[in-house]
Design a protein around this motif. Structure first.
Motif, mmCIF file in Angstrom:
data_model
loop_
_atom_site.group_PDB
_atom_site.id
_atom_site.type_symbol
_atom_site.label_atom_id
_atom_site.label_comp_id
_atom_site.label_asym_id
_atom_site.label_seq_id
_atom_site.Cartn_x
_atom_site.Cartn_y
_atom_site.Cartn_z
ATOM 1 N N PHE A 112 0.713 -1.101 -0.112
ATOM 2 C CA PHE A 112 0.032 -0.015 -0.051
ATOM 3 C C PHE A 112 0.695 1.228 0.090
ATOM 4 O O PHE A 112 0.662 2.317 -0.617
ATOM 5 C CB PHE A 112 -1.050 0.013 1.287
ATOM 6 N N GLY A 113 2.039 1.218 0.739
ATOM 7 C CA GLY A 113 3.006 2.338 0.496
ATOM 8 C C GLY A 113 3.530 2.685 -0.701
ATOM 9 O O GLY A 113 3.576 3.802 -1.170
ATOM 10 N N GLY A 114 4.082 1.557 -1.111
ATOM 11 C CA GLY A 114 4.497 1.743 -2.539
ATOM 12 C C GLY A 114 3.500 2.196 -3.591
ATOM 13 O O GLY A 114 3.763 3.099 -4.570
ATOM 14 N N SER A 148 -0.358 16.054 -3.315
ATOM 15 C CA SER A 148 0.179 14.698 -3.764
ATOM 16 C C SER A 148 1.620 14.516 -3.111
ATOM 17 O O SER A 148 2.178 13.417 -3.219
ATOM 18 C CB SER A 148 0.296 15.191 -5.400
ATOM 19 N N LEU A 149 2.438 15.451 -3.234
ATOM 20 C CA LEU A 149 4.022 15.047 -2.936
ATOM 21 C C LEU A 149 3.888 14.900 -1.452
ATOM 22 O O LEU A 149 4.773 13.903 -0.816
ATOM 23 C CB LEU A 149 4.654 16.618 -2.913
ATOM 24 N N VAL A 150 2.892 15.320 -0.443
ATOM 25 C CA VAL A 150 2.738 14.887 0.844
ATOM 26 C C VAL A 150 2.387 13.393 0.888
ATOM 27 O O VAL A 150 2.839 12.648 1.777
ATOM 28 C CB VAL A 150 1.828 15.649 1.883
ATOM 29 N N MET A 151 1.169 13.037 0.239
ATOM 30 C CA MET A 151 0.843 11.632 -0.049
ATOM 31 C C MET A 151 1.790 10.741 -0.360
ATOM 32 O O MET A 151 2.069 9.601 0.086
ATOM 33 C CB MET A 151 -0.289 11.643 -0.880
ATOM 34 N N ALA A 152 2.772 11.184 -1.356
ATOM 35 C CA ALA A 152 3.744 10.507 -1.778
ATOM 36 C C ALA A 152 4.734 10.164 -0.861
ATOM 37 O O ALA A 152 5.308 9.061 -0.741
ATOM 38 C CB ALA A 152 4.514 10.935 -3.256
ATOM 39 N N SER A 153 5.170 11.246 0.055
ATOM 40 C CA SER A 153 6.130 10.862 0.764
ATOM 41 C C SER A 153 5.494 9.925 2.118
ATOM 42 O O SER A 153 6.547 9.280 2.619
ATOM 43 C CB SER A 153 6.674 12.444 1.383
ATOM 44 N N ALA A 154 4.627 10.285 2.350
ATOM 45 C CA ALA A 154 3.979 9.156 3.395
ATOM 46 C C ALA A 154 3.778 7.794 3.011
ATOM 47 O O ALA A 154 4.274 6.924 3.702
ATOM 48 C CB ALA A 154 2.294 9.753 3.932
ATOM 49 N N GLY A 155 3.609 7.522 1.600
ATOM 50 C CA GLY A 155 3.692 6.394 1.157
ATOM 51 C C GLY A 155 5.240 5.737 1.263
ATOM 52 O O GLY A 155 5.466 4.587 1.365
ATOM 53 N N PHE A 156 6.015 6.571 0.512
ATOM 54 C CA PHE A 156 7.519 6.370 0.646
ATOM 55 C C PHE A 156 7.892 5.779 2.152
ATOM 56 O O PHE A 156 8.541 4.939 2.211
ATOM 57 C CB PHE A 156 8.146 7.322 -0.019
#
Length: 67
Positions: A15-17, A47-55
């Motif tokens: 899910f994070g990836g 989008s960048l916040v969500m991408a960093s949370a997933g990363f």
């Protein structure tokens, strides 16, 4: 245990990836055709916040699997 001992770590990794790749994909390559009510582009900051949370979730899951 049902489906293995590390099931939670594998799910967090998946899910994070997916969250990281999907959020970055929405920023890099927006949809070609626009539907009614849709934005032209994805909001960059969110989008960048969500991408960093997933990363971070994916890295945390990899560290948990490695130990």
């Amino acid at each position: 245990m049902f489906l293995g001992e590390d099931l939670l770590e594998w799910l967090v990794l998946a899910f994070g990836g997916a969250m990281a790749v999907g959020s970055l994909g929405a920023v890099v390559r927006p949809r070609a055709e626009q539907r009614d009510g849709d934005l032209r582009r994805a909001p960059i900051g969110r989008s960048l916040v969500m991408a960093s949370a997933g990363f971070l979730a994916a890295v945390w899951a990899l560290a948990s699997l490695a130990s």
